[in-house]
Enzyme design. Structure first.
Site, PDB file in Angstrom:
ATOM      1  N   ARG A  20       0.837  -1.209   0.000  1.00 30.17           N
ATOM      2  CA  ARG A  20       0.000   0.000   0.000  1.00 30.17           C
ATOM      3  C   ARG A  20       0.870   1.257   0.000  1.00 30.17           C
ATOM      4  O   ARG A  20       0.508   2.277  -0.580  1.00 30.17           O
ATOM      5  CB  ARG A  20      -0.957   0.007   1.197  1.00 30.17           C
ATOM      6  CG  ARG A  20      -0.262   0.005   2.560  1.00 30.17           C
ATOM      7  CD  ARG A  20      -1.250   0.176   3.695  1.00 30.17           C
ATOM      8  NE  ARG A  20      -0.599   0.003   4.987  1.00 30.17           N
ATOM      9  CZ  ARG A  20      -0.937   0.668   6.081  1.00 30.17           C
ATOM     10  NH1 ARG A  20      -1.911   1.556   6.043  1.00 30.17           N
ATOM     11  NH2 ARG A  20      -0.314   0.447   7.207  1.00 30.17           N
ATOM     12  N   GLU A  30     -18.426   4.636  -0.678  1.00 40.65           N
ATOM     13  CA  GLU A  30     -17.623   3.966  -1.705  1.00 40.65           C
ATOM     14  C   GLU A  30     -18.376   3.766  -3.014  1.00 40.65           C
ATOM     15  O   GLU A  30     -17.793   3.907  -4.093  1.00 40.65           O
ATOM     16  CB  GLU A  30     -17.146   2.606  -1.171  1.00 40.65           C
ATOM     17  CG  GLU A  30     -16.160   2.703  -0.028  1.00 40.65           C
ATOM     18  CD  GLU A  30     -16.787   2.923   1.330  1.00 40.65           C
ATOM     19  OE1 GLU A  30     -16.044   3.080   2.322  1.00 40.65           O
ATOM     20  OE2 GLU A  30     -18.048   2.920   1.405  1.00 40.65           O
ATOM     21  N   PHE A  82     -14.317  -2.813   1.117  1.00 46.03           N
ATOM     22  CA  PHE A  82     -15.294  -1.804   0.703  1.00 46.03           C
ATOM     23  C   PHE A  82     -15.322  -1.626  -0.811  1.00 46.03           C
ATOM     24  O   PHE A  82     -16.368  -1.282  -1.377  1.00 46.03           O
ATOM     25  CB  PHE A  82     -14.970  -0.469   1.384  1.00 46.03           C
ATOM     26  CG  PHE A  82     -14.874  -0.562   2.875  1.00 46.03           C
ATOM     27  CD1 PHE A  82     -15.698  -1.412   3.591  1.00 46.03           C
ATOM     28  CD2 PHE A  82     -13.929   0.184   3.562  1.00 46.03           C
ATOM     29  CE1 PHE A  82     -15.610  -1.507   4.968  1.00 46.03           C
ATOM     30  CE2 PHE A  82     -13.830   0.093   4.950  1.00 46.03           C
ATOM     31  CZ  PHE A  82     -14.671  -0.755   5.656  1.00 46.03           C
ATOM     32  N   HIS A  90      -5.409  -3.177   2.051  1.00 44.48           N
ATOM     33  CA  HIS A  90      -5.854  -3.963   3.216  1.00 44.48           C
ATOM     34  C   HIS A  90      -6.605  -5.231   2.811  1.00 44.48           C
ATOM     35  O   HIS A  90      -7.635  -5.583   3.375  1.00 44.48           O
ATOM     36  CB  HIS A  90      -6.732  -3.118   4.147  1.00 44.48           C
ATOM     37  CG  HIS A  90      -5.995  -1.991   4.802  1.00 44.48           C
ATOM     38  ND1 HIS A  90      -5.443  -0.943   4.089  1.00 44.48           N
ATOM     39  CD2 HIS A  90      -5.724  -1.730   6.099  1.00 44.48           C
ATOM     40  CE1 HIS A  90      -4.858  -0.100   4.921  1.00 44.48           C
ATOM     41  NE2 HIS A  90      -4.998  -0.553   6.138  1.00 44.48           N
ATOM     42  N   ARG A 120      -1.707  -4.438   3.823  1.00 48.41           N
ATOM     43  CA  ARG A 120      -1.378  -3.569   4.952  1.00 48.41           C
ATOM     44  C   ARG A 120      -0.008  -3.915   5.539  1.00 48.41           C
ATOM     45  O   ARG A 120       0.735  -3.039   5.980  1.00 48.41           O
ATOM     46  CB  ARG A 120      -2.448  -3.728   6.034  1.00 48.41           C
ATOM     47  CG  ARG A 120      -2.165  -2.960   7.317  1.00 48.41           C
ATOM     48  CD  ARG A 120      -3.178  -3.339   8.391  1.00 48.41           C
ATOM     49  NE  ARG A 120      -3.081  -2.498   9.575  1.00 48.41           N
ATOM     50  CZ  ARG A 120      -3.816  -2.654  10.663  1.00 48.41           C
ATOM     51  NH1 ARG A 120      -4.707  -3.634  10.711  1.00 48.41           N
ATOM     52  NH2 ARG A 120      -3.671  -1.857  11.695  1.00 48.41           N
TER      53      ARG A 120
END
Length: 313
Positions: free
Chosen positions: A10, A58, A83, A109, A167
């Site tokens: 990320r 989202e 999401f 994530h 992550r």
């Protein structure tokens, strides 16, 4: 194996966006109130006028990105994998996939290694969901260097792309400046007894497993298959033909991800025994990332045990 530099993919996502932003004024970044976590804050600091926080909405963000793409912009819509692939699936399918728009989805994530956030945030279904959308390209890079290269390749590619980042900081084993080609796998170690095909953080675990197996007299071919769709069919078939046995490894459910993509190809074109390593039709749970990877069998030691049994050692 010597200790190596560790970087979360990320972090590389944010870095790559900022670098691309210097060269391409048509690149815009959208986020859903998570810029610090997704690392798009790096782009935001450099180009505040091209970063759009859509709030905790989202589905709306995806539709905004779709609209932007029709004006010639190249949007990267960013949020957690749960999401993006989960909450906004309908909008990705209907507003991006169906009209085949040039939108990139940066999903951070992903997988069990989200850790203490628990099952509600540990998305192990995103490969399956995104693979099911016609024309969607699905990518999960293995380390920080490959992640940067994948983001840049996604920008150049015309069409929808789903990029999954982690992550957890993971070892960097690629050389800086590597070229990433969508739809092409990478042989990291040649072998003839079993082919281990992995993506994401499981690639480094497969590399470690390969070294252990070598000491046991098992010569494993290690393949990094960062692009899950389109799959590098030629490489998979070549590996299966040479080794006669295939193990797939992914931080995702064994249902619908890399393992099923490989199995679907092989059952039609070259029937080959396959063992799938992944999350076995279970939800995640809260805990330190390293302990969860061990609990769910997503480690080099588990790969070794599966390979030993598979090869009759």
């Amino acid at each position: 194996m010597a200790e190596q530099k560790k970087v979360a993919t990320r972090d590389s996502y944010g870095k790559a966006l900022a670098e691309l932003g210097k060269e391409h004024e048509d690149l815009v970044v959208l986020d859903a109130d998570l810029a610090g976590a997704t690392k798009t804050v790096t782009f935001k600091k450099a180009f505040p006028d091209r970063h759009f926080d859509c709030g905790i909405a989202e589905a709306n963000m995806v539709c905004v990105a779709a609209g932007m793409s029709t004006t010639g912009l190249v949007p990267f819509a960013s949020t957690f994998a749960m999401f993006a692939a989960g909450r906004a699936f309908e909008q990705i399918r209907n507003s991006i996939g169906y009209p085949h728009l040039n939108v990139k989805i940066g999903a951070t994530h992903g997988g069990i290694s989200v850790g203490e956030d628990g099952a509600s945030h540990q998305c192990c279904e995103d490969f399956a969901l995104m693979r099911s959308i016609p024309g969607m390209t699905v990518i999960c890079p293995a380390d920080g260097v490959e992640a940067e290269a994948a983001v840049k390749a996604a920008y150049e590619y015309q069409g929808p792309v789903y990029l999954r980042f982690g992550r957890l900081a993971v070892p960097v084993f690629h050389e800086e400046g590597m070229k990433f080609e969508i739809g092409k796998g990478e042989i990291l170690r040649d072998g003839s007894d079993v082919a281990i095909i992995a993506n994401g953080l499981l690639v480094y675990e497969a590399i470690k497993a390969g070294e252990i197996l070598k000491e046991m007299g098992i010569n494993a071919m290690i393949i990094n298959m960062a692009t899950i769709k389109p799959l590098d069919e030629e490489l998979v078939l070549k590996a299966a033909e040479k080794c006669g046995k295939v193990i797939t490894c992914e931080e995702h459910s064994v249902i619908g991800g890399l393992g099923e993509a490989v199995c679907s190809l092989l059952c039609e074109k070259l029937p080959t025994p396959v063992r799938r390593i992944g999350v076995n039709d279970r939800f995640g749970c809260s805990g330190p990332a390293a302990e969860l990877l061990e609990k769910y069998g997503l480690t080099a030691n588990h790969i070794v045990e599966v390979a030993k049994d598979f090869c009759g050692k």
